[in-house]
Design an enzyme around this catalytic site. Structure first.
Site, PDB file in Angstrom:
ATOM      1  N   GLU A  63     101.645 -17.851  97.633  1.00 11.33           N
ATOM      2  CA  GLU A  63     101.815 -18.904  96.612  1.00 11.33           C
ATOM      3  C   GLU A  63     103.223 -18.847  96.022  1.00 11.33           C
ATOM      4  OE1 GLU A  63      98.611 -19.543  93.837  1.00 11.33           O
ATOM      5  OE2 GLU A  63      99.912 -20.645  92.458  1.00 11.33           O
ATOM      6  N   ASP A 137     108.312 -27.924  90.279  1.00  8.67           N
ATOM      7  CA  ASP A 137     109.157 -28.700  89.358  1.00  8.67           C
ATOM      8  C   ASP A 137     109.545 -30.009  90.058  1.00  8.67           C
ATOM      9  OD1 ASP A 137     109.312 -26.593  87.340  1.00  8.67           O
ATOM     10  OD2 ASP A 137     110.436 -25.503  88.862  1.00  8.67           O
ATOM     11  N   LYS A 141     115.250 -36.764  88.600  1.00 10.68           N
ATOM     12  CA  LYS A 141     116.506 -37.513  88.769  1.00 10.68           C
ATOM     13  C   LYS A 141     116.983 -37.430  90.221  1.00 10.68           C
ATOM     14  CE  LYS A 141     118.055 -36.747  84.081  1.00 10.68           C
ATOM     15  NZ  LYS A 141     118.722 -35.809  83.209  1.00 10.68           N
ATOM     16  N   ASP A 173     101.367 -33.711  89.858  1.00 14.13           N
ATOM     17  CA  ASP A 173     100.945 -34.789  88.967  1.00 14.13           C
ATOM     18  C   ASP A 173     102.045 -35.848  88.892  1.00 14.13           C
ATOM     19  OD1 ASP A 173     102.604 -32.845  87.692  1.00 14.13           O
ATOM     20  OD2 ASP A 173     102.270 -33.869  85.794  1.00 14.13           O
ATOM     21  N   ARG A 212      97.310 -24.275  85.403  1.00 16.00           N
ATOM     22  CA  ARG A 212      97.715 -24.600  84.040  1.00 16.00           C
ATOM     23  C   ARG A 212      98.446 -25.948  83.961  1.00 16.00           C
ATOM     24  NH1 ARG A 212      99.332 -21.026  79.365  1.00 16.00           N
ATOM     25  NH2 ARG A 212      97.732 -19.776  80.318  1.00 16.00           N
ATOM     26  N   GLU A 214      98.250 -28.455  86.015  1.00 14.02           N
ATOM     27  CA  GLU A 214      97.338 -29.557  86.284  1.00 14.02           C
ATOM     28  C   GLU A 214      96.564 -29.895  85.005  1.00 14.02           C
ATOM     29  OE1 GLU A 214      94.314 -28.785  89.185  1.00 14.02           O
ATOM     30  OE2 GLU A 214      93.238 -30.574  88.588  1.00 14.02           O
TER      31      GLU A 214
HETATM   32  C1  LIG Z   1     105.994 -26.482  87.000  1.00 10.54           C
HETATM   33  S1  LIG Z   1     105.670 -24.783  87.166  1.00 10.54           S
HETATM   34  C2  LIG Z   1     104.032 -24.755  87.907  1.00 10.54           C
HETATM   35  C3  LIG Z   1     103.341 -23.439  87.732  1.00 10.54           C
HETATM   36  C4  LIG Z   1     101.946 -23.314  88.381  1.00 10.54           C
HETATM   37  N1  LIG Z   1     102.027 -23.436  89.831  1.00 10.54           N
HETATM   38  C5  LIG Z   1     100.965 -24.298  87.822  1.00 10.54           C
HETATM   39  O1  LIG Z   1     100.521 -25.208  88.559  1.00 10.54           O
HETATM   40  O2  LIG Z   1     100.583 -24.155  86.636  1.00 10.54           O
HETATM   41  C6  LIG Z   1     106.699 -24.351  88.561  1.00 10.54           C
HETATM   42  C7  LIG Z   1     106.907 -22.860  88.699  1.00 10.54           C
HETATM   43  O3  LIG Z   1     107.598 -22.583  89.905  1.00 10.54           O
HETATM   44  C8  LIG Z   1     108.501 -21.512  89.681  1.00 10.54           C
HETATM   45  N2  LIG Z   1     109.536 -21.620  90.737  1.00 10.54           N
HETATM   46  C9  LIG Z   1     110.452 -22.601  90.878  1.00 10.54           C
HETATM   47  N3  LIG Z   1     111.220 -22.391  91.963  1.00 10.54           N
HETATM   48  C10 LIG Z   1     110.755 -21.248  92.537  1.00 10.54           C
HETATM   49  C11 LIG Z   1     111.148 -20.496  93.683  1.00 10.54           C
HETATM   50  N4  LIG Z   1     112.159 -20.896  94.468  1.00 10.54           N
HETATM   51  N5  LIG Z   1     110.476 -19.352  93.963  1.00 10.54           N
HETATM   52  C12 LIG Z   1     109.456 -18.953  93.176  1.00 10.54           C
HETATM   53  N6  LIG Z   1     109.035 -19.622  92.082  1.00 10.54           N
HETATM   54  C13 LIG Z   1     109.676 -20.751  91.762  1.00 10.54           C
HETATM   55  C14 LIG Z   1     108.988 -21.710  88.266  1.00 10.54           C
HETATM   56  O4  LIG Z   1     109.454 -20.506  87.695  1.00 10.54           O
HETATM   57  C15 LIG Z   1     107.723 -22.238  87.581  1.00 10.54           C
HETATM   58  O5  LIG Z   1     106.984 -21.199  86.980  1.00 10.54           O
END
Ligand SMILES: C[S@@+](CC[C@H](N)C(=O)[O-])C[C@H]1O[C@@H](n2cnc3c(N)ncnc32)[C@H](O)[C@@H]1O
Length: 234
Positions: A63, A137, A141, A173, A212, A214
């Site tokens: 994951e 993320d 943009k 989402d 979380r 979602e």
């Molecule tokens: C929008 S959050 C979603 C978190 C979780 N998957 C959820 O659905 O609640 C995106 C997460 O991806 C992590 N992330 C972003 N780029 C990453 C990468 N290249 N390797 C590992 N984690 C990454 C960020 O630190 C962040 O915690």
């Protein structure tokens, strides 16, 4: 192998730490994390998967960006013979997963505390049975689209890592990211979309617990898409 220098030169754009950790979470980071961490020190060495886990594992699931770890912990509890590697650079998130690991005495979770791409390049071909990218993320943009995790370079690596018939799951989402993901995957000949009708991606499938982000999207009135792709046979 991709050019690691390029990856290391690129940035993780999210936060590495938020609020200070509570003493109990800090204790987990100090004492439990070192036992679960996948070593990042030697970034040229291929990872021996069987050396990571104490017991023999039947499969390996991966994951990226597990957030606070609720999805990963659920999967690990429901699939005790599968080994899990979760990647997350955000310390408060790592501490969240450690809390689940401790509370549920999970033995099959390992954690990479950096950019997932650094570890992906060190894993063997056809070694992963399921790959999760949940609520990445969205980088809405246009000038930031190149930061999106679902991109041709990362998909090449994911295709290399997945076993034949293995599944890539992408949840979002963000409807533009949903369209983007479908466009990126549908133009490839190594993946097929597992969806016969709209309910197959508009409804959360069994075996896909909420994360979380979602839940947060739902409270803000946004529904999510649950995209599943199968790695075609080589
Ligand atoms: C929008 S959050 C979603 C978190 C979780 N998957 C959820 O659905 O609640 C995106 C997460 O991806 C992590 N992330 C972003 N780029 C990453 C990468 N290249 N390797 C590992 N984690 C990454 C960020 O630190 C962040 O915690």
């Amino acid at each position: 192998m991709r050019d690691l220098e390029n990856i290391q030169g690129s940035r993780i754009y999210g936060r590495r730490q938020g609020k200070p950790l509570t003493p109990s979470r800090q204790k987990l980071v100090d004492e439990l994390l070192p036992r679960l961490v996948v070593d990042a020190a030697d970034s040229d060495t291929a990872v021996e998967i069987n050396d990571l886990f104490a017991a023999d594992i039947e499969d390996l699931w991966f994951e990226v960006g597990f957030g606070k770890g609720e999805h990963l912990a659920w999967q690990a509890a429901h699939h005790p013979n599968t080994g899990f590697i979760g990647c997350e650079p955000f310390l408060n998130g790592i501490a969240g997963l450690l809390g689940h690991v401790e509370a549920q005495s999970l033995e099959n979770v390992r954690i990479f505390t950096d950019d997932a791409r650094l570890l992906m390049d060190r894993l063997p071909d056809a070694s992963i049975g399921r790959f999760f990218v949940l609520f990445p993320d969205p980088w809405p943009k246009a000038r930031h689209h190149k930061r999106r995790f679902i991109n041709p370079g990362n998909l090449d690596v994911i295709a290399r890592l997945l076993k034949d018939g293995a599944e890539l799951r992408v949840g979002t989402d963000h409807m533009d990211y949903c369209r983007w993901t479908l466009m990126q995957l549908m133009r490839r000949d190594d993946f097929e979309w597992i969806a016969a009708g709209p309910d197959d991606w508009r409804q959360r499938p069994a075996g896909w617990p909420p994360s979380r982000y979602e839940a947060k999207a739902l409270t803000q009135g946004r529904k999510s898409a649950y995209l599943r792709f199968r790695r075609k046979a080589r």
